[in-house]
Motif scaffolding. Structure first.
Motif, short mmCIF file in Angstrom:
data_model
loop_
_atom_site.label_atom_id
_atom_site.label_comp_id
_atom_site.label_asym_id
_atom_site.label_seq_id
_atom_site.Cartn_x
_atom_site.Cartn_y
_atom_site.Cartn_z
N ALA A 1 -1.91 -7.16 -9.61
CA ALA A 1 -2.85 -8.02 -10.33
C ALA A 1 -3.89 -7.21 -11.07
O ALA A 1 -4.39 -7.63 -12.12
N ASP A 2 -4.25 -6.03 -10.53
CA ASP A 2 -5.31 -5.20 -11.11
C ASP A 2 -4.95 -3.74 -10.89
O ASP A 2 -5.07 -3.23 -9.77
N CYS A 3 -4.49 -3.07 -11.94
CA CYS A 3 -4.02 -1.69 -11.83
C CYS A 3 -5.11 -0.77 -11.27
O CYS A 3 -4.85 0.01 -10.35
N ASP A 4 -6.32 -0.87 -11.78
CA ASP A 4 -7.39 0.04 -11.36
C ASP A 4 -7.78 -0.20 -9.90
O ASP A 4 -8.05 0.75 -9.15
N ALA A 5 -7.80 -1.46 -9.49
CA ALA A 5 -8.09 -1.77 -8.10
C ALA A 5 -7.01 -1.22 -7.18
O ALA A 5 -7.30 -0.68 -6.10
N ALA A 6 -5.74 -1.31 -7.61
CA ALA A 6 -4.64 -0.78 -6.81
C ALA A 6 -4.75 0.73 -6.66
O ALA A 6 -4.49 1.28 -5.58
N ILE A 7 -5.15 1.42 -7.72
CA ILE A 7 -5.35 2.87 -7.65
C ILE A 7 -6.39 3.21 -6.60
O ILE A 7 -6.22 4.13 -5.78
N GLY A 8 -7.49 2.46 -6.60
CA GLY A 8 -8.56 2.70 -5.63
C GLY A 8 -8.07 2.54 -4.20
O GLY A 8 -8.37 3.37 -3.34
N VAL A 9 -7.29 1.49 -3.94
CA VAL A 9 -6.76 1.27 -2.60
C VAL A 9 -5.80 2.38 -2.21
O VAL A 9 -5.82 2.88 -1.07
N ALA A 10 -4.95 2.79 -3.15
CA ALA A 10 -3.99 3.86 -2.86
C ALA A 10 -4.71 5.15 -2.48
O ALA A 10 -4.34 5.83 -1.52
N GLN A 11 -5.75 5.50 -3.23
CA GLN A 11 -6.49 6.72 -2.92
C GLN A 11 -7.21 6.63 -1.59
O GLN A 11 -7.23 7.58 -0.81
N GLU A 12 -7.80 5.49 -1.31
CA GLU A 12 -8.48 5.30 -0.03
C GLU A 12 -7.52 5.38 1.15
O GLU A 12 -7.92 5.74 2.26
N SER A 13 -6.25 5.08 0.89
CA SER A 13 -5.24 5.05 1.95
C SER A 13 -4.44 6.35 2.04
O SER A 13 -3.46 6.42 2.80
#
Length: 261
Positions: free
Chosen positions: A213-225
């Protein structure tokens, strides 16, 4: 866009080989909201990722010594044994000969002449993924290769794919779709590895794309994980906003928020 019901040549499955399936399940659960359901000891640690009760991907332990974590895309075949012969005749190689997977279907794994691994699935009780194109599901696959012309000839020979070359900012991008599917059945692309991509460590491989739904938000979650960004987010007019990522074990994939008309 991947289309269902699946027809010969369709992209219909994707699975992850991981050195730590539980940890990978945690990563993709945080990123996509997936649940992991093991198929039990008889399946050798293999299991299904589900979203809202539908199968959206799968994962299992690495089976070959020295293998690295990676996503593998699977294409529909009505006859896995015939496809194995076609792969060899077209210059590819067999990594795993056709085998029955209980009553679910028949599986085989190959390497194309340019070095990219892929697999085929002859459906039995399991026709393919239960959801595609929706947020947090598979929506596309892209082959990066040092020899796109050879790759196009190979996949056209094996699957009779429709192939369309498109000029995009100084390079050629090839869109592929199952025979007779038309533009609505576009399911993937083939592109050559640029010098810049090689310098950044990109290699010949198929890369799955997952809609978000939100590419930039997904990137943030991936990095945090524990994931990393292999290509920063980029907006391609008429296509969407996308980024290339690797999970904590190095498996490559991309996320995209597709453009809406």
């Amino acid at each position: 866009m991947i289309t269902t019901p699946y027809v010969p040549g369709s992209l219909l499955w994707v699975d992850l080989g991981s050195p730590d399936v539980a940890a990978s399940a945690d990563f993709y659960g945080a990123l996509f909201g997936w649940d992991f359901q093991s198929q039990g000891p008889e399946a050798g640690g293999y299991g299904m990722f589900t979203l809202d009760g539908k199968i959206v991907a799968a994962a299992g332990p690495l089976m070959q010594e020295g293998a690295s974590s990676a996503w593998t895309v699977h294409f529909h075949t009505p006859d896995a044994d015939a496809t194995a012969k076609a792969v060899e005749q077209a210059g590819g190689s067999i990594r795993m000969a056709p085998m029955d997977v209980f009553t679910a279907g028949r599986l085989a794994a190959f390497t194309d002449p340019t070095g990219a691994d892929f697999a085929v699935w002859q459906p039995g009780d399991t026709p393919g993924l239960g959801a595609v194109n929706d947020p947090n599901t598979l929506c596309w696959a892209e082959l990066h290769t040092a020899d796109p012309e050879r790759a196009k000839a190979f996949y056209h020979s094996v699957f009779d794919w429709q192939i369309q070359d498109m000029s995009m900012d100084g390079f050629t991008y090839t869109v592929v779709s199952p025979a007779g599917g038309g533009e609505d059945a576009r399911q993937g692309g083939i592109m050559g590895l640029s010098d810049e991509m090689r310098q950044e460590g990109w290699t010949t491989r198929w890369r799955p794309y997952f809609e978000v739904a939100d590419c930039d938000a997904a990137i943030g979650v991936a990095q945090e994980s524990g994931g990393e960004v292999a290509m920063p987010p980029e907006t391609v007019p008429g296509v969407g906003r996308m980024a290339a990522l690797t999970d904590p074990f190095g498996a490559s994939f991309s996320v995209i928020t597709s453009a809406t008309e």
